[in-house]
Scaffold this active site. Structure first.
Site, PDB file in Angstrom:
ATOM      1  N   ARG A  48       0.824  -1.227   0.000  1.00 32.37           N
ATOM      2  CA  ARG A  48       0.000   0.000   0.000  1.00 32.37           C
ATOM      3  C   ARG A  48       0.851   1.266   0.000  1.00 32.37           C
ATOM      4  NH1 ARG A  48      -1.913   2.405   4.308  1.00 32.37           N
ATOM      5  NH2 ARG A  48      -1.975   0.531   5.597  1.00 32.37           N
ATOM      6  N   TYR A 102     -13.710  11.739 -20.252  1.00 33.90           N
ATOM      7  CA  TYR A 102     -14.062  10.348 -19.951  1.00 33.90           C
ATOM      8  C   TYR A 102     -15.220  10.315 -18.942  1.00 33.90           C
ATOM      9  CZ  TYR A 102     -13.702   5.625 -18.169  1.00 33.90           C
ATOM     10  OH  TYR A 102     -13.990   4.345 -17.780  1.00 33.90           O
ATOM     11  N   ASP A 174      -5.264  13.574 -19.017  1.00 26.95           N
ATOM     12  CA  ASP A 174      -5.526  12.153 -19.231  1.00 26.95           C
ATOM     13  C   ASP A 174      -4.924  11.804 -20.594  1.00 26.95           C
ATOM     14  OD1 ASP A 174      -6.651   9.662 -19.839  1.00 26.95           O
ATOM     15  OD2 ASP A 174      -8.470  10.084 -18.687  1.00 26.95           O
ATOM     16  N   LYS A 199      -5.750   0.338 -20.738  1.00 35.23           N
ATOM     17  CA  LYS A 199      -5.865   0.518 -22.181  1.00 35.23           C
ATOM     18  C   LYS A 199      -4.521   0.193 -22.863  1.00 35.23           C
ATOM     19  CE  LYS A 199      -9.830   1.639 -20.678  1.00 35.23           C
ATOM     20  NZ  LYS A 199     -10.216   2.989 -20.300  1.00 35.23           N
TER      21      LYS A 199
HETATM   22  C1  LIG Z   1     -10.803   3.714 -19.279  1.00 33.76           C
HETATM   23  C2  LIG Z   1     -10.458   5.134 -19.093  1.00 33.76           C
HETATM   24  C3  LIG Z   1     -10.319   5.696 -17.820  1.00 33.76           C
HETATM   25  C4  LIG Z   1     -10.602   4.913 -16.546  1.00 33.76           C
HETATM   26  O1  LIG Z   1      -9.721   3.885 -16.373  1.00 33.76           O
HETATM   27  P1  LIG Z   1     -10.054   2.507 -15.587  1.00 33.76           P
HETATM   28  O2  LIG Z   1      -8.802   1.753 -15.728  1.00 33.76           O
HETATM   29  O3  LIG Z   1     -11.246   1.901 -16.233  1.00 33.76           O
HETATM   30  O4  LIG Z   1     -10.342   2.894 -14.167  1.00 33.76           O
HETATM   31  C5  LIG Z   1      -9.943   7.022 -17.734  1.00 33.76           C
HETATM   32  N1  LIG Z   1      -9.729   7.767 -18.835  1.00 33.76           N
HETATM   33  C6  LIG Z   1      -9.876   7.272 -20.063  1.00 33.76           C
HETATM   34  C7  LIG Z   1      -9.635   8.144 -21.247  1.00 33.76           C
HETATM   35  C8  LIG Z   1     -10.234   5.933 -20.253  1.00 33.76           C
HETATM   36  O5  LIG Z   1     -10.388   5.454 -21.491  1.00 33.76           O
END
Ligand SMILES: *Cc1c(COP(=O)(O)O)cnc(C)c1O
Length: 388
Positions: A48, A102, A174, A199
């Site tokens: 953690r 998102y 992001d 992703k």
């Molecule tokens: C999937 C996604 C997230 C969230 O991520 P998780 O791994 O599902 O928590 C945030 N931003 C974007 C652009 C995403 O495609």
């Protein structure tokens, strides 16, 4: 060898690997201990605390790829976002967030921030003037997303970073859609870059993870909050992610190449009325994308002409799978109006430009000729027969 001189594939393969001193194995050993001796280290190791051997080493790979001083790995993309925001925002602070965002991030802000007394403004658009207009005296953070989901709008990253710097506001982005292979926002002046590692970093649709990269001080601030919130990633998944990231540059470059060909193919197809891809000259921010990205990525969207039945088209695809998520080596498609944006009213969807005929396409590594063939046959078999 200095890190700066290493090529992308070398960084992906070797930075952050743990040397197997005991058996001289070729890959990083995995350390699953949740309990470590406490005699000789200043910060005690504990999962953690984000400081097990596997966590610390993988963070180095992500930091190197994002040209950052340091990084932290999280249990999901949302854990990365929530820890990052909560590290810098307190009661009475204000955050400016890009409107095209998102869905999970939007939900988090809308449903959680009022409980903490954190104010927020969603921008009207994604131009620098939209961000400037949204600023208040108590604005502490600006969060953007470029390319955005699902319409692939491009925000002028450097312009927003400059605007924020002049007012001592922290900037976060992001970078999930671009991946560090296609875009390095820290070089454009952004403070913190986050990823849903679920992703492209994972890339095989079998890992849920997140990451934040940035300067040492900012990462330390997130760490201080992180040990309380507890959103670290299990070492087994950390190890899986390290393995997956060895092929990150190879995968993403293959996907970029495919997407470019598919975008041109779709743009020239009579059954497709519109294609959204920053690598097309017809994209309104093509020049901006070319200037701030290394390549245009493998996410695109397109709209089907009236004569094509959208659901039939999706159901006719043989190779390309319908899928909620994205960025795997396999090609997937999604109907935003039926999935990610289903909770919006038709009116609201119209406002943000998401038509019922819009399809988001995450282009994989398959042979592009097979992908084109699959799309062609699905179009042929989905001509609406009930047209007036
Ligand atoms: C999937 C996604 C997230 C969230 O991520 P998780 O791994 O599902 O928590 C945030 N931003 C974007 C652009 C995403 O495609």
């Amino acid at each position: 060898m200095s890190k700066k001189k290493l090529g992308l594939n070398t960084i992906c393969t070797h930075i952050g690997e743990i040397e197997d001193q005991q058996f001289k194995g070729a890959i990083s050993p995995i350390y699953l201990s949740t309990s470590y001796a406490y005699d000789d280290v200043e910060v005690k190791r504990y999962p953690r605390y984000f400081n097990t051997p596997n966590q610390e080493h993988l963070a180095k790979k992500i930091a190197a790829l994002e040209h950052a001083e340091d990084a932290l790995i999280f249990s999901s993309g949302m854990a990365a976002i929530s820890h990052m925001f909560l590290a810098f925002l307190k009661k009475g602070d204000h955050i400016v967030v890009q409107n095209t965002l998102y869905g999970g991030t939007r939900n988090f802000i809308k449903s959680e921030f009022p409980k903490y007394g954190i104010e927020f403004t969603f921008t009207d658009g994604y131009q620098p003037s939209d961000f400037e207009k949204a600023l208040q005296n108590n604005t502490k953070l600006i969060h953007l997303e470029s390319p955005s989901n699902p319409l692939l709008t491009i925000t002028d990253i450097k312009a927003i970073a400059d605007l924020a710097k002049s007012r001592q506001i922290i900037t976060t982005i992001d970078n999930t859609f671009a991946s560090p292979i296609n875009q390095n926002p820290i070089d454009l002046g952004i403070d913190l870059v986050m990823h849903s590692a679920t992703k492209y970093l994972g890339g095989h649709s079998d890992i849920l993870a997140g990451a934040v990269a940035g300067g040492k001080d900012h990462i330390e601030a997130i760490w201080n909050v992180g040990i309380n919130l507890g959103g670290s990633l299990s070492d087994f998944t950390v190890w899986m992610l390290e393995r997956s990231m060895k092929t990150l540059a190879l995968r993403v470059k293959a996907q970029n190449k495919n997407a470019k060909k598919i975008a041109a193919f779709l743009e020239n197809n009579k059954a497709i009325s519109k294609v959204y891809y920053p690598g097309l000259k017809s994209h309104p921010e093509y020049k901006l994308a070319k200037g701030q990205m290394h390549d245009f990525g493998a996410m695109l969207s397109f709209e089907l002409e009236e004569g094509i039945d959208v659901m039939a088209f999706q159901n006719q695809l043989k190779l390309i799978k319908p899928s909620m998520s994205l960025a795997g080596v396999e090609s997937t498609m999604l109907l935003p109006a039926k999935t990610s944006h289903a909770l919006l009213t038709e009116e609201e969807r119209k406002e943000v430009g998401i038509s019922d005929r819009l399809i988001r396409f995450s282009v994989g590594i398959e042979d592009v000729s097979d992908l084109k063939r699959d799309i062609k046959q699905a179009l042929k078999h989905s001509k609406a027969t009930t047209l007036a």
